[in-house]
Design a protein around this motif. Sequence first.
Motif, PDB file in Angstrom:
ATOM      1  N   MET A 187      46.528  41.470  -6.892  1.00  0.00           N
ATOM      2  CA  MET A 187      46.841  41.391  -8.295  1.00  0.00           C
ATOM      3  C   MET A 187      48.329  41.068  -8.503  1.00  0.00           C
ATOM      4  N   LEU A 188      49.205  41.702  -7.728  1.00  0.00           N
ATOM      5  CA  LEU A 188      50.642  41.454  -7.904  1.00  0.00           C
ATOM      6  C   LEU A 188      50.998  40.001  -7.603  1.00  0.00           C
ATOM      7  N   LYS A 189      50.470  39.484  -6.513  1.00  0.00           N
ATOM      8  CA  LYS A 189      50.811  38.115  -6.132  1.00  0.00           C
ATOM      9  C   LYS A 189      50.252  37.113  -7.130  1.00  0.00           C
ATOM     10  N   ALA A 190      49.078  37.380  -7.671  1.00  0.00           N
ATOM     11  CA  ALA A 190      48.518  36.506  -8.700  1.00  0.00           C
ATOM     12  C   ALA A 190      49.388  36.562  -9.957  1.00  0.00           C
ATOM     13  N   ASP A 191      49.802  37.774 -10.337  1.00  0.00           N
ATOM     14  CA  ASP A 191      50.681  37.929 -11.499  1.00  0.00           C
ATOM     15  C   ASP A 191      52.023  37.243 -11.266  1.00  0.00           C
ATOM     16  N   LEU A 192      52.512  37.298 -10.037  1.00  0.00           N
ATOM     17  CA  LEU A 192      53.767  36.620  -9.709  1.00  0.00           C
ATOM     18  C   LEU A 192      53.626  35.112  -9.893  1.00  0.00           C
ATOM     19  N   ARG A 193      52.533  34.553  -9.409  1.00  0.00           N
ATOM     20  CA  ARG A 193      52.316  33.110  -9.574  1.00  0.00           C
ATOM     21  C   ARG A 193      52.277  32.715 -11.054  1.00  0.00           C
ATOM     22  N   ILE A 194      51.607  33.536 -11.855  1.00  0.00           N
ATOM     23  CA  ILE A 194      51.525  33.257 -13.294  1.00  0.00           C
ATOM     24  C   ILE A 194      52.912  33.357 -13.929  1.00  0.00           C
ATOM     25  N   ALA A 195      53.668  34.384 -13.576  1.00  0.00           N
ATOM     26  CA  ALA A 195      55.018  34.556 -14.128  1.00  0.00           C
ATOM     27  C   ALA A 195      55.918  33.394 -13.729  1.00  0.00           C
ATOM     28  N   MET A 196      55.764  32.923 -12.487  1.00  0.00           N
ATOM     29  CA  MET A 196      56.563  31.778 -12.039  1.00  0.00           C
ATOM     30  C   MET A 196      56.180  30.523 -12.824  1.00  0.00           C
ATOM     31  N   ASP A 213      54.933  30.397 -15.786  1.00  0.00           N
ATOM     32  CA  ASP A 213      55.361  30.556 -17.179  1.00  0.00           C
ATOM     33  C   ASP A 213      56.870  30.727 -17.320  1.00  0.00           C
ATOM     34  N   ARG A 214      57.588  30.700 -16.185  1.00  0.00           N
ATOM     35  CA  ARG A 214      59.045  30.809 -16.148  1.00  0.00           C
ATOM     36  C   ARG A 214      59.563  32.093 -16.799  1.00  0.00           C
ATOM     37  N   LYS A 215      58.899  33.186 -16.484  1.00  0.00           N
ATOM     38  CA  LYS A 215      59.311  34.507 -16.968  1.00  0.00           C
ATOM     39  C   LYS A 215      60.208  35.128 -15.902  1.00  0.00           C
ATOM     40  N   THR A 216      61.478  34.878 -16.016  1.00  0.00           N
ATOM     41  CA  THR A 216      62.445  35.247 -14.988  1.00  0.00           C
ATOM     42  C   THR A 216      62.460  36.741 -14.693  1.00  0.00           C
ATOM     43  N   ALA A 217      62.493  37.578 -15.715  1.00  0.00           N
ATOM     44  CA  ALA A 217      62.547  39.027 -15.501  1.00  0.00           C
ATOM     45  C   ALA A 217      61.296  39.506 -14.776  1.00  0.00           C
ATOM     46  N   LYS A 256      73.027  44.370 -19.427  1.00  0.00           N
ATOM     47  CA  LYS A 256      72.438  44.635 -18.112  1.00  0.00           C
ATOM     48  C   LYS A 256      71.503  45.838 -18.182  1.00  0.00           C
ATOM     49  N   ALA A 257      71.867  46.842 -18.967  1.00  0.00           N
ATOM     50  CA  ALA A 257      71.015  48.017 -19.141  1.00  0.00           C
ATOM     51  C   ALA A 257      69.674  47.614 -19.750  1.00  0.00           C
ATOM     52  N   GLN A 258      69.710  46.706 -20.711  1.00  0.00           N
ATOM     53  CA  GLN A 258      68.480  46.234 -21.352  1.00  0.00           C
ATOM     54  C   GLN A 258      67.602  45.485 -20.354  1.00  0.00           C
ATOM     55  N   GLU A 259      68.202  44.659 -19.508  1.00  0.00           N
ATOM     56  CA  GLU A 259      67.441  43.933 -18.477  1.00  0.00           C
ATOM     57  C   GLU A 259      66.706  44.909 -17.568  1.00  0.00           C
ATOM     58  N   LEU A 260      67.423  45.928 -17.119  1.00  0.00           N
ATOM     59  CA  LEU A 260      66.824  46.906 -16.216  1.00  0.00           C
ATOM     60  C   LEU A 260      65.737  47.729 -16.908  1.00  0.00           C
ATOM     61  N   ALA A 261      65.932  48.046 -18.171  1.00  0.00           N
ATOM     62  CA  ALA A 261      64.915  48.773 -18.932  1.00  0.00           C
ATOM     63  C   ALA A 261      63.654  47.923 -19.083  1.00  0.00           C
ATOM     64  N   GLU A 262      63.829  46.615 -19.297  1.00  0.00           N
ATOM     65  CA  GLU A 262      62.678  45.713 -19.391  1.00  0.00           C
ATOM     66  C   GLU A 262      61.943  45.642 -18.056  1.00  0.00           C
TER      67      GLU A 262
END
Length: 112
Positions: free
Chosen positions: A1-10, A12-16, A91-97
């Motif tokens: 599931m994680l690797k599939a989600d990673l491919r989708i995020a890549m 969709d260019r969801k950097t975070a 940076k705090a917001q990035e880490l919280a996300e």
Amino acid sequence: MLKADLRIAMRDRKTAEVTTLRGLISAIDNAQAVPVGDRHDKYVFHAFGDSAVEVPRQALSRDDIRELIEAEIRAQNDAAEDYRRLGRADKAQELAEEAQILGRYLNAGSSD
């Protein structure tokens, strides 16, 4: 599931999300690594395909994965708090996300 989600995020260019998932996959891979102890003190040549060099990875239970994810969330939240104290709200917001992204996987318990 994680690797599939990673491919989708890549895709969709969801950097975070890409950064977070790569970090989580790495943490799980590290937790599955078998301790080698002193077995690598001296180099021994093995022929290609020699089964003597193959070691099965440690299996992690759902509880193990959940604990690992919880630890990653705590680490992200602690780091976010440190950045807030230093006046780095961005940076705090990035880490919280990233901690929120990790939270989605608490009940999943899947490492692939």
